[in-house]
Design a protein around this motif. Structure first.
Motif, PDB file in Angstrom:
ATOM      1  N   LYS A  58       0.704  -1.180  -0.093  1.00  0.00           N
ATOM      2  CA  LYS A  58       0.178   0.090   0.067  1.00  0.00           C
ATOM      3  C   LYS A  58       0.863   1.195  -0.154  1.00  0.00           C
ATOM      4  O   LYS A  58       1.920   1.277   0.820  1.00  0.00           O
ATOM      5  CB  LYS A  58      -0.833   0.014   1.231  1.00  0.00           C
ATOM      6  N   ALA A  59       0.422   2.258  -0.789  1.00  0.00           N
ATOM      7  CA  ALA A  59       1.229   3.457  -0.847  1.00  0.00           C
ATOM      8  C   ALA A  59       0.813   4.246   0.232  1.00  0.00           C
ATOM      9  O   ALA A  59      -0.243   4.335   0.697  1.00  0.00           O
ATOM     10  CB  ALA A  59       1.121   4.146  -2.201  1.00  0.00           C
ATOM     11  N   ASP A  60       1.734   4.942   0.908  1.00  0.00           N
ATOM     12  CA  ASP A  60       1.611   6.178   1.759  1.00  0.00           C
ATOM     13  C   ASP A  60       2.218   7.296   1.605  1.00  0.00           C
ATOM     14  O   ASP A  60       2.892   7.649   0.169  1.00  0.00           O
ATOM     15  CB  ASP A  60       2.037   5.745   3.243  1.00  0.00           C
ATOM     16  N   ASP A  61       2.215   8.304   2.133  1.00  0.00           N
ATOM     17  CA  ASP A  61       2.754   9.750   2.007  1.00  0.00           C
ATOM     18  C   ASP A  61       4.268   9.926   2.008  1.00  0.00           C
ATOM     19  O   ASP A  61       5.033  10.814   1.692  1.00  0.00           O
ATOM     20  CB  ASP A  61       2.101  10.659   2.584  1.00  0.00           C
ATOM     21  N   LYS A 104       6.780  11.536  -0.154  1.00  0.00           N
ATOM     22  CA  LYS A 104       6.199  11.800  -1.480  1.00  0.00           C
ATOM     23  C   LYS A 104       6.669  13.280  -1.994  1.00  0.00           C
ATOM     24  O   LYS A 104       7.223  14.137  -1.179  1.00  0.00           O
ATOM     25  CB  LYS A 104       4.596  12.468  -0.899  1.00  0.00           C
ATOM     26  N   ALA A 162       6.699   8.914  -5.180  1.00  0.00           N
ATOM     27  CA  ALA A 162       7.488   8.717  -4.326  1.00  0.00           C
ATOM     28  C   ALA A 162       8.337   7.343  -4.767  1.00  0.00           C
ATOM     29  O   ALA A 162       7.904   6.469  -5.329  1.00  0.00           O
ATOM     30  CB  ALA A 162       7.078   8.429  -2.971  1.00  0.00           C
ATOM     31  N   VAL A 191       8.207   3.031  -0.059  1.00  0.00           N
ATOM     32  CA  VAL A 191       7.009   2.482   0.186  1.00  0.00           C
ATOM     33  C   VAL A 191       6.943   0.972   0.345  1.00  0.00           C
ATOM     34  O   VAL A 191       7.283   0.525  -0.514  1.00  0.00           O
ATOM     35  CB  VAL A 191       6.190   2.922  -0.939  1.00  0.00           C
ATOM     36  N   THR A 237       1.495   8.108  -5.396  1.00  0.00           N
ATOM     37  CA  THR A 237       0.798   8.331  -4.072  1.00  0.00           C
ATOM     38  C   THR A 237      -0.398   9.184  -4.201  1.00  0.00           C
ATOM     39  O   THR A 237      -1.212   9.217  -3.275  1.00  0.00           O
ATOM     40  CB  THR A 237       1.809   9.188  -3.288  1.00  0.00           C
ATOM     41  N   GLN A 238      -0.344  10.063  -5.175  1.00  0.00           N
ATOM     42  CA  GLN A 238      -1.570  10.958  -5.453  1.00  0.00           C
ATOM     43  C   GLN A 238      -2.004  10.970  -7.058  1.00  0.00           C
ATOM     44  O   GLN A 238      -1.040  10.867  -7.836  1.00  0.00           O
ATOM     45  CB  GLN A 238      -1.390  12.329  -4.981  1.00  0.00           C
ATOM     46  N   THR A 267      -3.482   5.367  -7.849  1.00  0.00           N
ATOM     47  CA  THR A 267      -2.739   5.468  -6.779  1.00  0.00           C
ATOM     48  C   THR A 267      -2.347   3.990  -6.293  1.00  0.00           C
ATOM     49  O   THR A 267      -3.034   2.875  -6.358  1.00  0.00           O
ATOM     50  CB  THR A 267      -3.405   6.120  -5.575  1.00  0.00           C
ATOM     51  N   GLY A 268      -0.971   3.824  -6.246  1.00  0.00           N
ATOM     52  CA  GLY A 268      -0.365   2.443  -5.801  1.00  0.00           C
ATOM     53  C   GLY A 268       0.177   1.813  -7.069  1.00  0.00           C
ATOM     54  O   GLY A 268       1.001   0.881  -6.799  1.00  0.00           O
TER      55      GLY A 268
END
Length: 525
Positions: free
Chosen positions: A419-422, A425, A443, A448, A459-460, A474-475
């Motif tokens: 799972k992608a997070d911030d 970023k 990122a 990640v 990520t966005q 995303t991802g």
């Protein structure tokens, strides 16, 4: 009015009307000629009032299909199978069937009078535990040799514990499954003990769009049913398998027609009835047949060794669209772009890389990725193949030896559970003015969890941006941009500027998603 009941429509009446008017015109002309034959006068020839073609039409009865049907119908069989429901075989059987799960008036009729249940399957043992019941299924087939070899669909005999065939005269025989090929949904069965079965042959040439076609089979278990229509389209891809190349016909076929033949006017099999498009569960005049040319190749291997072996190139490919062609400098949007050559595959050993476009096999141009797959699949493992490849802006030729396609090949995905997070970023929008925008937050993959070590994780996504319009989510992991591997946001910016400076309207991204690695051409915003 019942939606499933389709009376003669106004369209059908409009088709019939010109024929009726033509005949009435002929009768009127004959009447004028007869009136002109007054006593003592000369009798005028009716032909002088009608064209030769119209006169010939009046003297010739409309051609029917009766002679053709009498010739081929004895070779068509009904196929009945029994399946043990234990270990969820019934669920697997239903999943592999082409027939819709929706009820039709025939299903309702059958249940009401104690015949088959939904999907044409007879249900036994009401009240018995769901883990162990027996069901039966019915389909169609046809003999291809006097000694009892017959063709049907794989989904008709899949997981069958016993197979019975019923001939047109009502004679019942036990058959055995010689071999199956799930990838083309074909199966070969054999009836032992006789050498004089009526049989039919496959056509040598593919039919033309508009040619007459006659389908014979066992719809809804009724047996011996004949329908007629035309070839509506060719080369259909319906998403059923990797080698889809269906002939589309409008001769009505329904549940139970699976595995039956479709004939040309010479009595040769042009295709094997396999699937229907049906919002209602019944025929709406859109059916799909496996071409005779495919069936001949598969059946020959099934008869020889009980299974099918195919040549293996070892690449994941996708079609080349206009944006991809533009980003690579190709003049035409044709060929198959390599998403990922598999490690140790013939393609990888020959130096084929991600981003290469295969444009021809043994000198014959390849239209798209599906045509490449079909072409390679018809070749034997060990065959030497010459590929024309567009590699980093230049054409080259590669010669390699095909491997054997494994029965099951599962694609691995490093980011499957990630799972992608911030963390880490970096927004591409921080670039200098003039840098093309994709509308992504990125990122490094190494920062990640679960994304692997290569590329940049999305990520966005700006829902109004060009990347979102091409399905990037995303991802997803961007592995390279413009044919070059990227490890930082700076790498992405650099490649975007280079593509813009080269006058390209789009840039090619290699993207790893949850289910596959693919190339996406994104417009330069």
């Amino acid at each position: 009015m019942n939606d499933h009941v389709n009376p003669v429509s106004s369209n059908m009446r409009s088709v019939l009307r010109p024929r009726r008017l033509a005949l009435l015109g002929t009768v009127a002309a004959l009447g004028v000629a007869m009136l002109a034959a007054a006593p003592g006068g000369s009798l005028f020839n009716a032909a002088s009032f009608t064209s030769p073609a119209l006169a010939a039409e009046a003297n010739q009865a409309p051609a029917g299909f009766a002679d053709l049907v009498a010739k081929v119908k004895p070779a068509v069989i009904s196929v009945r199978v029994k399946i043990d429901q234990d270990n969820d075989k019934r669920a697997m059987f239903q999943q592999n069937r082409m027939d819709s799960d929706e009820d039709t008036p025939f299903d309702q009729f059958s249940r009401e009078f104690g015949f088959r249940g939904p999907n044409g399957m007879q249900q036994f043992g009401k009240g018995m535990p769901q883990r162990h019941r027996q069901v039966t299924g019915e389909g169609s087939g046809f003999f291809i040799s006097a000694d009892g070899y017959a063709v049907t669909n794989n989904h008709v005999v899949d997981h069958a514990e016993s197979v019975q065939v019923t001939m047109d005269d009502g004679t019942v025989y036990t058959a055995k499954v010689v071999g199956t090929d799930p990838k083309t949904d074909l199966a070969l069965i054999k009836v032992e003990g006789k050498k004089d079965f009526p049989f039919v042959k496959f056509a040598d040439a593919r039919p033309r769009i508009g040619d007459w076609v006659v389908a014979v089979g066992n719809p809804f278990g009724l047996g011996g049913t004949v329908t007629a229509g035309i070839v509506s389209a060719s080369g259909r891809d319906i998403g059923a398998g990797p080698y889809d190349d269906y002939i589309q016909i409008d001769a009505p076929i329904n549940k139970g027609n699976s595995g039956g033949p479709a004939f040309d006017m010479n009595g040769n099999v042009i295709g094997v009835n396999t699937a229907i498009f049906s919002p209602s569960g019944g025929s709406v005049g859109i059916g799909f047949d496996i071409p005779a040319q495919t069936a001949k190749l598969v059946v020959a291997q099934l008869k020889d060794k009980g299974s099918v072996t195919r040549g293996w190139l070892g690449v994941q490919v996708q079609p080349v669209n206009a944006d991809i062609a533009d980003s690579l400098g190709l003049k035409e949007a044709k060929g198959a772009i390599v998403d990922n050559p598999q490690d140790g595959s013939p393609a990888a050993k020959a130096g084929i890389e991600a981003g290469d476009v295969i444009t021809a096999v043994n000198g014959t141009a390849i239209k798209d990725s599906r045509e490449l797959a079909r072409t390679i699949s018809t070749m034997a493992p060990g065959s030497s193949v010459k590929l024309d490849v567009w590699h980093k802006g230049a054409a080259k030729t590669v010669t390699l030896t095909l491997g054997e396609l494994p029965n099951e090949r599962q694609a691995k995905n490093d980011a499957k559970n990630g799972k992608a997070d911030d963390k880490g970023k970096a927004d591409e929008g921080q670039a200098q003015p003039g840098t093309p925008r994709l509308g992504l937050g990125l990122a490094p993959a190494g920062e990640v969890q679960g994304a692997g070590q290569k590329g940049l994780v999305v990520t966005q996504v700006d829902p109004e941006g060009p990347a979102a319009q091409r399905g990037i989510q995303t991802g997803d992991v961007i592995l390279n941009v413009g044919g070059k591997a990227v490890a930082s946001v700076g790498d992405v910016r650099s490649e975007l500027m280079q593509a813009k400076s080269a006058g390209k309207r789009s840039v090619l991204l290699q993207v790893k998603s949850a289910d596959a690695t693919k190339f996406v051409a994104v417009p330069l915003g």
